[in-house]
Design a protein around this motif. Structure first.
Motif, PDB file in Angstrom:
ATOM      1  N   VAL A 328       0.852  -1.191   0.000  1.00  0.00           N
ATOM      2  CA  VAL A 328       0.000   0.000   0.000  1.00  0.00           C
ATOM      3  C   VAL A 328       0.885   1.237   0.000  1.00  0.00           C
ATOM      4  O   VAL A 328       1.760   1.386   0.870  1.00  0.00           O
ATOM      5  CB  VAL A 328      -0.935   0.021   1.226  1.00  0.00           C
ATOM      6  CG1 VAL A 328      -1.792   1.271   1.217  1.00  0.00           C
ATOM      7  CG2 VAL A 328      -1.804  -1.222   1.250  1.00  0.00           C
ATOM      8  N   ASP A 329       0.671   2.103  -0.976  1.00  0.00           N
ATOM      9  CA  ASP A 329       1.369   3.381  -1.059  1.00  0.00           C
ATOM     10  C   ASP A 329       0.415   4.481  -0.614  1.00  0.00           C
ATOM     11  O   ASP A 329      -0.681   4.632  -1.158  1.00  0.00           O
ATOM     12  CB  ASP A 329       1.844   3.652  -2.490  1.00  0.00           C
ATOM     13  CG  ASP A 329       2.593   4.959  -2.609  1.00  0.00           C
ATOM     14  OD1 ASP A 329       3.485   5.202  -1.778  1.00  0.00           O
ATOM     15  OD2 ASP A 329       2.292   5.739  -3.531  1.00  0.00           O
ATOM     16  N   THR A 330       0.819   5.262   0.398  1.00  0.00           N
ATOM     17  CA  THR A 330      -0.013   6.318   0.963  1.00  0.00           C
ATOM     18  C   THR A 330       0.237   7.618   0.212  1.00  0.00           C
ATOM     19  O   THR A 330       1.376   8.060   0.082  1.00  0.00           O
ATOM     20  CB  THR A 330       0.301   6.513   2.448  1.00  0.00           C
ATOM     21  OG1 THR A 330       0.189   5.256   3.125  1.00  0.00           O
ATOM     22  CG2 THR A 330      -0.651   7.510   3.069  1.00  0.00           C
ATOM     23  N   ASN A 331      -0.833   8.245  -0.260  1.00  0.00           N
ATOM     24  CA  ASN A 331      -0.727   9.478  -1.031  1.00  0.00           C
ATOM     25  C   ASN A 331      -1.654  10.535  -0.451  1.00  0.00           C
ATOM     26  O   ASN A 331      -2.389  10.286   0.511  1.00  0.00           O
ATOM     27  CB  ASN A 331      -1.067   9.214  -2.499  1.00  0.00           C
ATOM     28  CG  ASN A 331      -0.126   8.205  -3.127  1.00  0.00           C
ATOM     29  OD1 ASN A 331       0.996   8.528  -3.478  1.00  0.00           O
ATOM     30  ND2 ASN A 331      -0.591   6.966  -3.254  1.00  0.00           N
ATOM     31  N   ALA A 332      -1.630  11.705  -1.053  1.00  0.00           N
ATOM     32  CA  ALA A 332      -2.401  12.826  -0.518  1.00  0.00           C
ATOM     33  C   ALA A 332      -3.902  12.632  -0.670  1.00  0.00           C
ATOM     34  O   ALA A 332      -4.678  13.221   0.081  1.00  0.00           O
ATOM     35  CB  ALA A 332      -1.982  14.124  -1.206  1.00  0.00           C
ATOM     36  N   ASP A 333      -4.341  11.819  -1.638  1.00  0.00           N
ATOM     37  CA  ASP A 333      -5.772  11.673  -1.872  1.00  0.00           C
ATOM     38  C   ASP A 333      -6.218  10.236  -2.072  1.00  0.00           C
ATOM     39  O   ASP A 333      -7.393   9.996  -2.327  1.00  0.00           O
ATOM     40  CB  ASP A 333      -6.192  12.493  -3.090  1.00  0.00           C
ATOM     41  CG  ASP A 333      -5.415  12.107  -4.350  1.00  0.00           C
ATOM     42  OD1 ASP A 333      -4.475  11.304  -4.232  1.00  0.00           O
ATOM     43  OD2 ASP A 333      -5.747  12.621  -5.433  1.00  0.00           O
ATOM     44  N   HIS A 334      -5.331   9.259  -1.970  1.00  0.00           N
ATOM     45  CA  HIS A 334      -5.760   7.877  -2.145  1.00  0.00           C
ATOM     46  C   HIS A 334      -4.685   6.920  -1.644  1.00  0.00           C
ATOM     47  O   HIS A 334      -3.519   7.293  -1.459  1.00  0.00           O
ATOM     48  CB  HIS A 334      -6.062   7.586  -3.623  1.00  0.00           C
ATOM     49  CG  HIS A 334      -4.847   7.495  -4.483  1.00  0.00           C
ATOM     50  ND1 HIS A 334      -4.168   8.608  -4.941  1.00  0.00           N
ATOM     51  CD2 HIS A 334      -4.154   6.428  -4.975  1.00  0.00           C
ATOM     52  CE1 HIS A 334      -3.136   8.230  -5.685  1.00  0.00           C
ATOM     53  NE2 HIS A 334      -3.100   6.912  -5.716  1.00  0.00           N
TER      54      HIS A 334
END
Length: 560
Positions: A328-334
């Motif tokens: 899982v890659d955590t991003n600003a919107d998803h």
């Protein structure tokens, strides 16, 4: 998170491995499970008398908590067991021994939290001062490098930053002077709400509304649980039927409506979430802590129950890797997620779970919770037993001196609630039987985009660098290298800097040969490398020929 590769410090603690030419990489590790539970329910249909009693109890015990916190801050580092016992005896006269114990424990925890925040503030100031001193020491217009910032662009900017350096140094000296004797600055009711008093128009509040919120935040209606006592709590007792009763302090002894100085509320509670677990605890008279608070915006009273759980034993890392992981890659919107088998091969298509971090804190929290719910549900469907996620912690990366004019990037790392995200993910995953593997976030998006984004892109599958980062995260959690091909060997080898694959074991014949041409191109189209290369041909000499050929000895030449 792709844009943060190589700049994030570690929040969970893990081991480290030194990689040549790169920064130190921490080894993957299993994240411990949750150790506590909290549930909440609304106190409905309270009578005016009930609300009046709750307000009186909250005001009285809130004054005692404020007095105890002031004494605790005055003691600073001199506070000890004798001082704690003396404060508890003084509060017992005005309340009860159990209420006094809850107040002294809460104030000590608040003082300890302020000390930790003070240390983090000093660390942030030191980081900014180091950056400013470095950039001010360089000539104006000096270009920066990949690992260090350059000089400032103009004399005006250099002058303004020199003044900011002096301001930060003054703040740092003041914070250090406070920390050495153990002095902290704590506001019961929150410093933010206190400052809102001077900006009522911007907050769309009247003075009366602000005063009501301020007083409600300073109330203290809480009680620690006690195993062995009836229903696990003597001060705030909740029966199996949801009946709530409060043991009133000594100055309010004229208000009880039940025996033994207790006041029973007309409202009942029924915890929909974890209700059976709560019922089992109070049936066995095990400790349950309660807190009653007022939501002034909605005009509603709530009861929160919390208790400790036995420490969840995490499975070994090898066991978590046995059935693959979900990176899982955590991003600003998803969240960008990809399922990988135990060998590190991507399975299926990437999945994205969006959320919106704008708006109020409650809205952001709900968005994170819904996204995590969808992510965990899909991870269960894949059959994996673990979720791999980056070990994100941006506490030392929010200073504007480190990222300069990158205002949007600073807003990005400040807007992601990393602490709440990690806590919720660990708690929600544990309920579904999933383990969490934390990995070092360095270079995941860089190497993922370089080695996985283009090979996995097809006419029917769109791959972003965030999806490729999910593959890189999963491979690092599984213990596999992220990069699909290693660097070529030195020029002093016999293969003369030919390509090598990371998957080929050392004993494989031909692993140092020329890489075969790529097949993911149009028929008859140009080679990805610009020209087609032939593989190494067999030698014409017997000494250098490979063993797979058959040797034929020619007859001797006839001379005449």
């Amino acid at each position: 998170m792709g844009d943060l590769d190589g700049c994030c410090s570690s929040g969970w603690v893990g081991g480290g491995v030194v990689v040549g030419g790169l920064r130190e990489l921490a080894a993957p590790f299993m994240v411990p499970g949750p150790c506590g539970v909290a549930v909440r329910d609304r106190l409905k249909h309270l009578t005016p008398q009930d609300e009046n009693v709750l307000r009186l109890v909250g005001e009285h015990q809130g004054r005692l908590a404020s007095r105890d916190l002031r004494a605790r801050c005055a003691d600073a580092l001199e506070h000890g067991a004798d001082t704690w016992a003396s404060c508890k005896r003084d509060l017992t006269v005005l309340s009860s021994s159990r209420i006094a114990g809850a107040i002294t424990k809460a104030t000590h925890d608040q003082w300890a939290l302020a000390r930790r925040c003070q240390a983090a503030h000093i660390q942030t100031l030191e980081s900014g001062i180091r950056t400013l001193r470095h950039r001010l020491s360089l000539p104006i217009g000096e270009p920066g490098t990949k690992r260090a910032a350059g000089g400032y662009r103009s004399k005006g900017e250099w002058f303004r930053k020199s003044r900011r350096l002096a301001a930060l140094e003054a703040r740092h000296d003041a914070a250090v002077r406070d920390r050495q004797p153990g002095q902290v600055r704590v506001v019961r009711g929150s410093k933010r709400l206190l400052n809102t008093r001077h900006h009522l128009a911007d907050a769309h509040l009247t003075e009366g509304q602000w005063r009501e919120r301020w007083e409600a935040e300073r109330w203290f209606i809480a009680a620690d649980g006690e195993s062995g006592k009836r229903f696990g709590n003597e001060t705030i007792r909740v029966t199996r039927d949801g009946e709530v009763s409060i043991r009133l302090p000594a100055p309010l002894a004229h208000l009880p409506n039940a025996r033994h100085g207790r006041y029973t509320l007309t409202s009942t509670v029924a915890f929909a979430h974890r209700g059976q677990e709560w019922a089992d605890r109070i049936a066995a008279n095990r400790a349950v802590a309660y807190r009653i608070h007022l939501d002034t915006d909605r005009g509603r009273w709530y009861l929160t129950a919390s208790w400790q759980r036995p420490t969840v034993q995490t499975i070994p890392l090898e066991t978590a890797r046995a059935r693959g992981v979900v990176g899982v890659d955590t991003n600003a919107d998803h969240f960008a997620a990809y399922h990988l088998d135990p060998h590190g091969n991507p399975i299926g298509d990437p999945h994205r779970f969006g959320y919106d971090l704008s708006g109020t804190a409650a809205h952001r929290d709900a968005q994170i919770r819904h996204a995590l719910t969808r992510l965990i549900r899909w991870a269960k469907q894949t059959g994996a037993t673990a979720i791999a996620i980056e070990d994100l912690d941006f506490t030392t990366e929010k200073t504007r001196e480190k990222h300069g004019r990158r205002k949007r990037f600073r807003q990005l790392i400040s807007g992601i609630p990393t602490g709440r995200l990690k806590a919720r993910l660990v708690s929600m995953a544990a309920e579904q039987g999933l383990s969490i593997v934390a990995i070092d976030p360095a270079y995941t998006s860089l190497w993922g985009a370089q080695h996985w984004q283009k090979p996995l892109a097809t006419p029917h599958r769109t791959m972003s660098r965030h999806d490729a980062a999910g593959i890189a995260i999963g491979r690092r959690a599984l213990g596999h290298p992220i990069r699909r091909r290693t660097a070529p060997p030195p020029h002093d080898r016999s293969d003369r800097a030919g390509h090598r694959t990371a998957q080929a074991p050392p004993g494989t014949r031909g692993r140092d040969g020329i890489r075969p041409p790529a097949t993911d191109r149009l028929p008859g189209g140009p080679s990805p490398n610009g020209k087609r290369k032939r593989g190494p041909s067999a030698s014409n000499t017997v000494r250098d020929a490979p063993r797979t050929q058959q040797w034929v000895q020619d007859s001797l030449m006839h001379t005449g």
